[in-house]
Write an enzyme that holds these catalytic residues in place. Sequence first.
Site, PDB file in Angstrom:
ATOM      1  N   HIS A   1     151.722  64.987 -47.386  1.00 57.27           N
ATOM      2  CA  HIS A   1     151.140  65.634 -46.220  1.00 57.27           C
ATOM      3  C   HIS A   1     149.940  64.775 -45.843  1.00 57.27           C
ATOM      4  O   HIS A   1     149.009  64.617 -46.637  1.00 57.27           O
ATOM      5  CB  HIS A   1     150.677  67.045 -46.558  1.00 57.27           C
ATOM      6  CG  HIS A   1     151.770  68.046 -46.646  1.00 57.27           C
ATOM      7  ND1 HIS A   1     152.862  67.882 -47.465  1.00 57.27           N
ATOM      8  CD2 HIS A   1     151.935  69.242 -46.011  1.00 57.27           C
ATOM      9  CE1 HIS A   1     153.660  68.936 -47.326  1.00 57.27           C
ATOM     10  NE2 HIS A   1     153.121  69.768 -46.454  1.00 57.27           N
TER      11      HIS A   1
ATOM     12  N   GLN B   1     149.248  71.539 -53.053  1.00 57.67           N
ATOM     13  CA  GLN B   1     148.720  72.221 -51.870  1.00 57.67           C
ATOM     14  C   GLN B   1     147.199  72.262 -51.834  1.00 57.67           C
ATOM     15  O   GLN B   1     146.589  72.130 -50.773  1.00 57.67           O
ATOM     16  CB  GLN B   1     149.272  73.655 -51.815  1.00 57.67           C
ATOM     17  CG  GLN B   1     148.706  74.535 -50.710  1.00 57.67           C
ATOM     18  CD  GLN B   1     149.173  74.132 -49.329  1.00 57.67           C
ATOM     19  OE1 GLN B   1     150.253  74.492 -48.904  1.00 57.67           O
ATOM     20  NE2 GLN B   1     148.348  73.365 -48.612  1.00 57.67           N
TER      21      GLN B   1
ATOM     22  N   TRP C   1     152.041  80.062 -42.279  1.00 57.93           N
ATOM     23  CA  TRP C   1     151.703  79.038 -41.287  1.00 57.93           C
ATOM     24  C   TRP C   1     152.524  79.171 -40.005  1.00 57.93           C
ATOM     25  O   TRP C   1     152.077  78.755 -38.949  1.00 57.93           O
ATOM     26  CB  TRP C   1     151.904  77.650 -41.879  1.00 57.93           C
ATOM     27  CG  TRP C   1     150.970  77.379 -43.015  1.00 57.93           C
ATOM     28  CD1 TRP C   1     149.690  76.900 -42.937  1.00 57.93           C
ATOM     29  CD2 TRP C   1     151.217  77.590 -44.414  1.00 57.93           C
ATOM     30  NE1 TRP C   1     149.131  76.798 -44.181  1.00 57.93           N
ATOM     31  CE2 TRP C   1     150.051  77.215 -45.116  1.00 57.93           C
ATOM     32  CE3 TRP C   1     152.324  78.048 -45.146  1.00 57.93           C
ATOM     33  CZ2 TRP C   1     149.959  77.288 -46.503  1.00 57.93           C
ATOM     34  CZ3 TRP C   1     152.229  78.122 -46.528  1.00 57.93           C
ATOM     35  CH2 TRP C   1     151.046  77.752 -47.192  1.00 57.93           C
TER      36      TRP C   1
END
Length: 432
Positions: free
Chosen positions: A209, A151, A314
Amino acid sequence: MIQLLRNARLVGRDGLCDIEFDGERFGRVVPAGEGAGAQSLDVDGALVSAPFVEPHVHLDTTLTAGEPRWNASGSLWEGIAVWSERKRTLTREDVISRATEVLRWYAANGVLHVRSHVDVTDPGLVALDAMFEVREQVRDVLNLQLVAFPQEGICSYENGAGLLEEAARRGVDVIGAIPHFEDTREDGVRSLEIAFGIAERYGLLVDAHCDEIDDEQSRFVEVLATLARRGGIGDKATASHTTAMGSYNGAYSYKLRRILARSGINLVCNPLANLCLQGRFDDHPKRRGLTQVKEMLGAGVNVAFGHDDVMDPWFPLGTASPLQVALVGIAAAQLTGAAEIDEAFAMVTERAASVLHLGDAYGIEPGRPADLVVLPAASPFDAVRRQTRPSHVVSRGRIIAETPPASTRLTWPGREPEDIDFVRNRDRRSLR
């Protein structure tokens, strides 16, 4: 255990059929009335599909919305900051409890294959070890793939590469990356090279991602696709989010479609979360900030829809419903043709299954795992439009979830009270 499912309407097949079960696997699929089996379920013409597939969720972050604070700006970046604070308080029990609860929601919605990204930018790898336990606990009901997700970066986080490799050693299924979050473009490219290298050494899939930002200069998806093509892994690689596509100019978009189609990689669009997260720094007009879904499908690229977040920093909403994701995706990507709406259903079923590289572990075919969902609908179009809940979810030949029919009783001037099911009268003949 079911031995026979009678009068099923299969996706993409004319007429009704019977589906035989051989223990935990499918037997024959034959015309209605020709099947054999003592323990039978008559679905009376309902739509029967292979189960829904979730190609992108973060189970370690689910159900943490408002903890320790709300994401006031609603931006991706503040969400990451809030999660970094919440991450410090993680415990094994905390992660297992929340992840398991949401997986139960998924199963009730007919989702029996889930790919979950798990944050590994934590020296203790608390969430990852907890998710290994969850994967083992649910294996008799659903298939859970785990992605080692850095992340806070690979190159830009202390020992990021080491933690990613340790995750591979401990037994993840997929290696992740987040190149647009790295400090420099060069770090972003290097992070993808590191991720692909680890995946190659351990024989794992890749799901990064990629370009989850409104910056039109963020173009790491071309790097990912080129690494996948040159490394010979093709559809074993996935680029998730790719929201910068919503800002690319026409000339580059045209070039990119060729690059991605040639590479064979998958794309995952997460419409629920990214419609909320993207464009936060825009005045007006506000960009949608989504994958170029229609254009990529037209170019022959496999695209799937994912939920991404369920009640976390989120995206504070969600019930783990793939049909809700498909509906929002249809509106966001302007997939309003009849065939396009059917395609959206495929994006949470067979196209998502391709992202997970399920192969012969998915589909209603003899010898494959006896997993399916029964929807009280006439077609995929009907199921998406009316957001029909599964009447039955079958995992390995066992019914694990049942939803009784919902009805609304309406009293209307000049008519007797009647039930309203939101089916057009001319379509009712398709629902036996």
